[in-house]
Design a protein around this motif. Structure first.
Motif, short mmCIF file in Angstrom:
data_model
loop_
_atom_site.label_atom_id
_atom_site.label_comp_id
_atom_site.label_asym_id
_atom_site.label_seq_id
_atom_site.Cartn_x
_atom_site.Cartn_y
_atom_site.Cartn_z
N ILE A 188 10.74 1.75 -3.59
CA ILE A 188 10.12 2.60 -4.14
C ILE A 188 11.25 2.69 -5.08
CG2 ILE A 188 10.18 5.00 -4.00
CD1 ILE A 188 8.34 3.27 -2.18
N ARG A 199 4.32 11.68 -6.28
CA ARG A 199 6.20 11.04 -5.19
C ARG A 199 7.06 10.52 -5.98
NH1 ARG A 199 3.70 6.77 -3.72
NH2 ARG A 199 4.23 5.36 -5.63
N THR A 230 5.08 1.19 -0.96
CA THR A 230 4.15 2.40 -1.38
C THR A 230 2.42 2.36 -0.47
OG1 THR A 230 3.18 1.31 -2.60
CG2 THR A 230 4.78 3.61 -3.00
#
Length: 311
Positions: free
Chosen positions: A283, A160, A21
């Motif tokens: 992630i 996200r 990120t």
């Protein structure tokens, strides 16, 4: 502009899976990724480059690198209310300032002495000054708390997660009224020796690699080299490649007996034939995917409350 990104997802023309990120850990690979993607831009249509919100310290230096690398025609700089830490990114500032990985040009003697204006600058013969010719459009908001960093961080995490859930929504059949839980969908079986494997963000011992990959979000990628393996696999890469990413999936199980990955992905079969590399970043799959599994009796797979927070 049409709304939150998860409501109108499209497959990009060219995509690389960076796997983190933030690019703080590996800014050199980040620039390599930017170069790789930008090299496919044919300049037939206008291109809008959306930069990061990291504009302090090394982030500002990295931004100067990117501007120097991409040579945009215009820069729109949105300042923050009552915050003067970021200088106006004028052509001369970008031209003469050092970036994180690039050096600024030396000023001519007349400029160093404070003589003359922009028009009277002299550049050494043959020097490329294209990076110093952009037009700066400077926007200064007149309301307080514009762009407060802490709030943006929380919002980006939520967006996200929503983007990942929106992407996984393509696994659902449009014909069935009810939303099926992920564990009821049939995964693809992928032999260990058919795809190379790489954990991007940290070093993992080969003996622990399957623990890391199981129940993880992976980029489905295509490396130029043919994956050849004399054994049953797995095939482990020693370096992170900068390569095409064709989509994403969840490794929903690992069959150690038959040497198979079980992967859920909405990527169409025609594109899956090109995939020969799985990249695992940091992630995370949204918690609700794990916690909200339907029809589970007893302990929920991959979820534990028996965790020592001191470690």
């Amino acid at each position: 502009l049409p709304g939150p990104p998860f409501t109108h997802q499209q497959m990009p023309s060219k995509m690389v899976y960076y796997g983190q990120t933030s690019c703080e850990q590996d800014t050199e690979r980040y620039l390599d990724v930017v170069k790789y993607v930008f090299s496919y831009y044919k300049k037939e249509v206008p291109l809008v480059i959306n930069t990061m919100g990291w504009v302090k310290g090394e982030g500002l230096l990295l931004l100067i690198d990117i501007i120097r690398l991409l040579s945009p025609s215009h820069i729109v700089q949105m300042d923050m209310y009552d915050w003067k830490a970021m200088p106006p990114l004028t052509p001369e500032h970008v031209h003469f300032s050092a970036g994180l990985h690039t050096k600024g040009k030396q000023q001519s003697k007349c400029k160093q002495l404070g003589v003359g204006s922009m028009e009277s600058w002299t550049y050494p013969e043959g020097e490329d000054v294209s990076a110093a010719q952009h037009k700066l459009l400077y926007v200064h908001p007149e309301f307080p708390r514009a762009g407060v960093a802490g709030e943006a961080r929380v919002h980006s995490t939520i967006l996200r997660d929503m983007s990942i859930l929106g992407y996984l929504g393509h696994l659902q059949s449009p014909d069935i009224g009810a939303v099926l839980p992920l564990h009821s969908l049939v995964p693809y079986q992928v032999p260990f020796n058919a795809v190379a494997l790489r954990v991007i963000h940290t070093d993992v011992a080969p003996s622990n690699i399957m623990y890391a990959v199981n129940a993880s979000w992976v980029g489905l990628c295509c490396i130029p080299e043919e994956v050849r393996c004399q054994t049953e696999g797995p095939v482990l890469l020693t370096q992170t490649p900068v390569c095409d990413c064709l989509g994403f999936g969840i490794v929903r199980g690992v069959d150690m007996v038959k040497k198979l990955y079980h992967i859920l992905t909405p990527v169409p079969p025609a594109n899956l034939r090109l995939v020969n590399c799985l990249l695992l970043g940091n992630i995370a799959i949204p918690n609700c995917v794990f916690v909200g599994q339907q029809g589970i009796e007893g302990e929920i797979p991959y979820v534990t409350s028996d965790y020592n927070y001191s470690i």
